[in-house]
Design a protein around this motif. Structure first.
Motif, PDB file in Angstrom:
ATOM      1  N   HIS A  23       3.387  -1.121   3.982  1.00  0.00           N
ATOM      2  CA  HIS A  23       2.817   0.201   3.746  1.00  0.00           C
ATOM      3  C   HIS A  23       3.949   1.219   3.697  1.00  0.00           C
ATOM      4  O   HIS A  23       4.788   1.270   4.600  1.00  0.00           O
ATOM      5  N   SER A  81      -7.072   4.172   4.985  1.00  0.00           N
ATOM      6  CA  SER A  81      -6.465   3.281   5.974  1.00  0.00           C
ATOM      7  C   SER A  81      -7.519   2.626   6.853  1.00  0.00           C
ATOM      8  O   SER A  81      -7.393   1.455   7.215  1.00  0.00           O
ATOM      9  N   PHE A 124      -1.902  -1.274  -3.917  1.00  0.00           N
ATOM     10  CA  PHE A 124      -2.909  -0.224  -3.761  1.00  0.00           C
ATOM     11  C   PHE A 124      -2.178   1.092  -3.519  1.00  0.00           C
ATOM     12  O   PHE A 124      -1.425   1.219  -2.548  1.00  0.00           O
ATOM     13  N   PHE A 147      -6.905  -1.065   5.310  1.00  0.00           N
ATOM     14  CA  PHE A 147      -5.821  -1.719   6.045  1.00  0.00           C
ATOM     15  C   PHE A 147      -6.293  -2.958   6.815  1.00  0.00           C
ATOM     16  O   PHE A 147      -5.599  -3.978   6.825  1.00  0.00           O
ATOM     17  N   ALA A 150       0.855  -1.188   0.000  1.00  0.00           N
ATOM     18  CA  ALA A 150       0.000   0.000   0.000  1.00  0.00           C
ATOM     19  C   ALA A 150       0.890   1.236   0.000  1.00  0.00           C
ATOM     20  O   ALA A 150       1.819   1.334   0.803  1.00  0.00           O
ATOM     21  N   THR A 178       0.678   5.419   0.181  1.00  0.00           N
ATOM     22  CA  THR A 178      -0.113   6.631   0.376  1.00  0.00           C
ATOM     23  C   THR A 178       0.797   7.838   0.201  1.00  0.00           C
ATOM     24  O   THR A 178       1.978   7.792   0.554  1.00  0.00           O
ATOM     25  N   THR A 211      -2.693   5.406  -3.360  1.00  0.00           N
ATOM     26  CA  THR A 211      -3.711   6.449  -3.327  1.00  0.00           C
ATOM     27  C   THR A 211      -3.138   7.771  -2.864  1.00  0.00           C
ATOM     28  O   THR A 211      -2.197   7.816  -2.072  1.00  0.00           O
ATOM     29  N   LEU A 239      -6.400  -5.744   4.351  1.00  0.00           N
ATOM     30  CA  LEU A 239      -5.066  -6.260   4.029  1.00  0.00           C
ATOM     31  C   LEU A 239      -4.527  -7.123   5.171  1.00  0.00           C
ATOM     32  O   LEU A 239      -3.868  -8.148   4.932  1.00  0.00           O
ATOM     33  N   TRP A 250       1.780  -7.719   4.689  1.00  0.00           N
ATOM     34  CA  TRP A 250       1.782  -6.673   3.658  1.00  0.00           C
ATOM     35  C   TRP A 250       2.554  -5.455   4.167  1.00  0.00           C
ATOM     36  O   TRP A 250       2.730  -5.251   5.365  1.00  0.00           O
TER      37      TRP A 250
END
Length: 725
Positions: free
Chosen positions: A358, A342, A327, A346, A221, A223, A329, A349, A356
């Motif tokens: 982030h 999130s 993912f 999250f 992920a 962000t 964003t 995930l 995973w």
């Protein structure tokens, strides 16, 4: 706030040169506010633009009046509504002409394309006149029959106040004389704390993307704030992966425009690596979310950009089908907000992809940290908060308050306004900067909040739909030739559910409902809707309804609140990937009559939907009423006649065509027409197959032939005196 006020003798050109020099030295954008009447503003603006070289990009948002011939070739003129066509691009100067309307989404997005050392020129009417200015952009928030005179200008007052307190801006203002007053606001000291801890560089993100395990259970992920190089990182990493192992990579996003930067950087990186562009195109493919969900093509890796703008059920489906998923964003995107990402994704995930990773990107790529323009946008558009403050502890339901807030009270309470907007951005993936203007300015909108000890616990936004009174307009809406803005619920009742009387009844629509994350799933939303019902029962509104992308949990929520499901669209939304649902609850006997009529149509329609539209959706099938339709009712015959006249689309009456088929004989049709009817109505074949079978050019011609078939068959019913309900 400390201003440096320059003497009238000092030339504004010197002030501009100083502002640009400071910006270039710090790699900031130079924001300049020019306020005044048109002649004075243009006397300043044209000489400024003369200094840009032919190879520098200058974009004017609005409609420049009579630019000098030397500038006409240099200017790129852009309508604010088309701002998404410039996402991912880089420019040297942006002129945002607010005299043509202040489009908040366009302003936030397009300022992000200005490079460090570049220039923003914001043009407005004189400061004192701006809040009462007849802003052309009001048309986007006005429901029929309201006009600009119904808007109080709270949003423009809010902007002017934030501009007055913004640091790092050069202001050129014209008062009564033509001599400008020139002020520069010194930059505030930079903050030592970052908005995100643990932020990584673009190179680290690219490394994380390149080392993601393709074909194995892995997920990443990403962000990022605006302008951090997120999409560029995805494109660079994709090109490297394809060059190294010829992987098949699928890219999905709410629109291709949202990933234009990704593909641009993938192509540039491919050139640097010596990777053939045709090979890149074969292995890096864009596919829209709804198409991806239906086809589920094979891929080694899925890249989901602007993932916050894609509903969680779709993201969950992708995790189910594809082992390796990214993912990514933007925390404040223009397809919608990522602040609630999130909270929504999250946990998903954690469940589906243990282990995973982030990563967060906060270092700007086009300008340096501390840029004054970015600071202003975050402050003025309320994009500078990432998590809501915690609620008070140890309180009980008796302490809850429920009240209506108007634009004036919101403007006077910036902390409350910020809290409400925070909850809305967390709750709904499509919240954008424009929604702040709607909150403050929309005259057809009511804002209700639930508070506890002064803190906002939940909020609900209502749109009032006033009854139509002009018979010609009512007839035009009924026939589908007019769609007045701001009357979605009434028009759904009339055009989709066949209840014409709804156009002449006052009703309200819930357009947003949001609850603080600490209290979600604990009955607060239901309490808000109950409190709202008590208030609305004292008004002349006949019913309250809502329209949204359906999910099992959402439908359960509205049903528990006492609302009835009245409609489910037969096709998934191309962005949300969800079926549109409409629910409503009566507030008086008139509302109960309208809902009863709409529900009758829903019941009749469900016989078709259960066999054709939702066969792969068991959670929807369980909600559809079961009934074997009998002969056509008089209202349904009228809908079919509207279809014949071209006033209803095929999807609006496809269930009625099957009922008509059961009560008529195809011998009334010519052979070719009967073949067409069997293929589409009886066998439900798709449009392309029917075009091949009949030799018709496409859907438009096929629909025209179906309209003629219905005309003939309805005439045969009348002649035969067949039963009608």
């Amino acid at each position: 706030m400390q201003y440096s006020v320059m003497s009238q003798e000092e030339n504004w050109r010197d002030a501009l040169a100083s502002a640009l020099a400071r910006a270039r030295a710090a790699n900031f954008r130079a924001p300049i506010l020019i306020q005044g009447e048109a002649p004075e503003v243009e006397a300043v603006i044209w000489p400024i633009l003369e200094h840009f070289a032919p190879n520098q990009r200058v974009v004017w948002v609005g409609a420049p009046s009579s630019p000098p011939s030397s500038l006409q070739m240099k200017l790129e003129v852009l309508e604010a509504a088309r701002f998404q066509t410039r996402l991912g691009q880089e420019i040297d100067c942006l002129i945002f002409d607010a005299r043509c309307g202040f489009h908040a989404d366009a302003f936030a997005a397009l300022t992000g394309t200005v490079l460090g050392g570049g220039l923003l020129l914001l043009l407005t009417p004189p400061a004192r006149q701006w809040p009462s200015f007849d802003d052309p952009d009001y048309q986007r928030i006005l429901a029929h029959p309201l006009t600009h005179q119904d808007v109080d200008g709270h949003y423009l007052r809010h902007l002017q106040e934030r501009l007055d307190n913004a640091s790092g801006w050069l202001r050129i203002t014209f008062a009564k004389s033509a001599t400008p007053i020139i002020r520069y606001t010194a930059l505030s000291p930079p903050s030592n704390t970052s908005a995100h801890t643990g932020s990584v560089s673009q190179s680290a993100v690219i490394t994380a993307l390149r080392t993601l395990a393709a074909g194995q259970q892995d997920a990443l992920a990403i962000t990022a704030d605006r302008g951090r190089g997120k999409s560029a990182s995805l494109g660079i990493a994709a090109a490297h992966r394809i060059a190294e192992s010829a992987e098949g990579i699928l890219v999905t996003a709410p629109s291709f425009a949202a990933v234009a930067t990704l593909f641009k950087h993938a192509e540039m990186t491919a050139t640097e690596l010596g990777l053939d562009q045709e090979r890149l195109k074969r292995h890096l493919i864009f596919i829209a979310p709804d198409d991806l969900l239906q086809r589920l093509p094979e891929a080694d890796l899925i890249l989901v950009d602007e993932a916050a703008a894609i509903p969680t059920p779709i993201l969950a489906s992708l995790l189910e089908h594809y082992p390796s998923v990214v993912f990514a964003t933007t925390l404040h995107g223009y397809e919608g907000t990522g602040q609630g990402f999130s909270l929504r994704v999250f946990p998903l995930l954690d469940k589906r992809r243990p282990g995973w990773r982030h990563v967060t990107m906060s270092q700007p790529m086009r300008w340096s940290q501390g840029d004054p323009l970015e600071a202003f946008i975050n402050d003025a558009l309320l994009l500078n908060q990432y998590q809501p403050a915690p609620l008070p502890t140890a309180w009980n339901e008796s302490e809850l308050c429920f009240e209506r807030l108007d634009g004036e009270s919101l403007l006077r309470s910036p902390q409350r306004l910020s809290e409400i907007f925070q909850l809305l951005t967390l709750a709904h993936y499509r919240t954008t900067p424009d929604d702040l203007r709607t909150l403050l300015d929309s005259p057809g909108l009511d804002v209700f909040v639930s508070t506890v000890r002064g803190r906002v616990l939940g909020a609900v936004l209502l749109s009032h739909e006033r009854p139509f009174t002009e018979p010609p307009l009512i007839d035009a809406i009924w026939r589908g030739t007019r769609r007045p803005r701001g009357h979605l619920l009434q028009q759904l009742f009339a055009q989709q559910m066949g209840v014409r009387e709804a156009l002449q009844r006052p009703m309200v629509r819930v357009i947003r409902i949001a609850v603080h994350p600490e209290r979600q799933g604990r009955g607060v939303g239901l309490w808000i809707l109950q409190a709202l019902k008590k208030i609305l029962e004292q008004t002349d509104c006949c019913l309250i309804g809502a329209s949204f992308g359906a999910s099992d949990s959402l439908l359960q929520f509205w049903e528990h609140a006492g609302y009835r499901l009245l409609r489910l669209g037969g096709k998934r939304d191309h962005v949300a990937g969800a079926y549109a649902a409409c629910v409503a609850m009566s507030l008086n006997s008139e509302g109960e009559t309208l809902i009863s009529q709409a529900h009758d149509r829903f019941v009749r329609r469900s016989a078709f939907d259960s066999h054709h539209a939702f066969t792969q959706e068991p959670w929807i099938l369980s909600r559809l009423p079961s009934q074997t339709p009998n002969a056509l009712q008089s209202g349904e015959i009228e809908l079919l006649q509207l279809f014949v006249e071209g006033s209803r689309p095929y999807e609006n009456v496809e269930d009625l065509l099957l009922i008509l088929d059961a009560y008529t004989e195809l011998t009334y049709l010519e052979e070719k027409a009967a073949t067409l009817w069997r293929a589409k109505v009886q066998q439900q074949q798709d449009w392309s197959e029917i075009a091949r079978l009949t030799g018709l050019s496409g859907r438009k011609q096929i629909t025209a032939q179906l309209r003629e078939c219905v005309r003939v068959l309805l005439a045969s019913l009348e002649t035969a005196g067949a039963p009608a309900g």
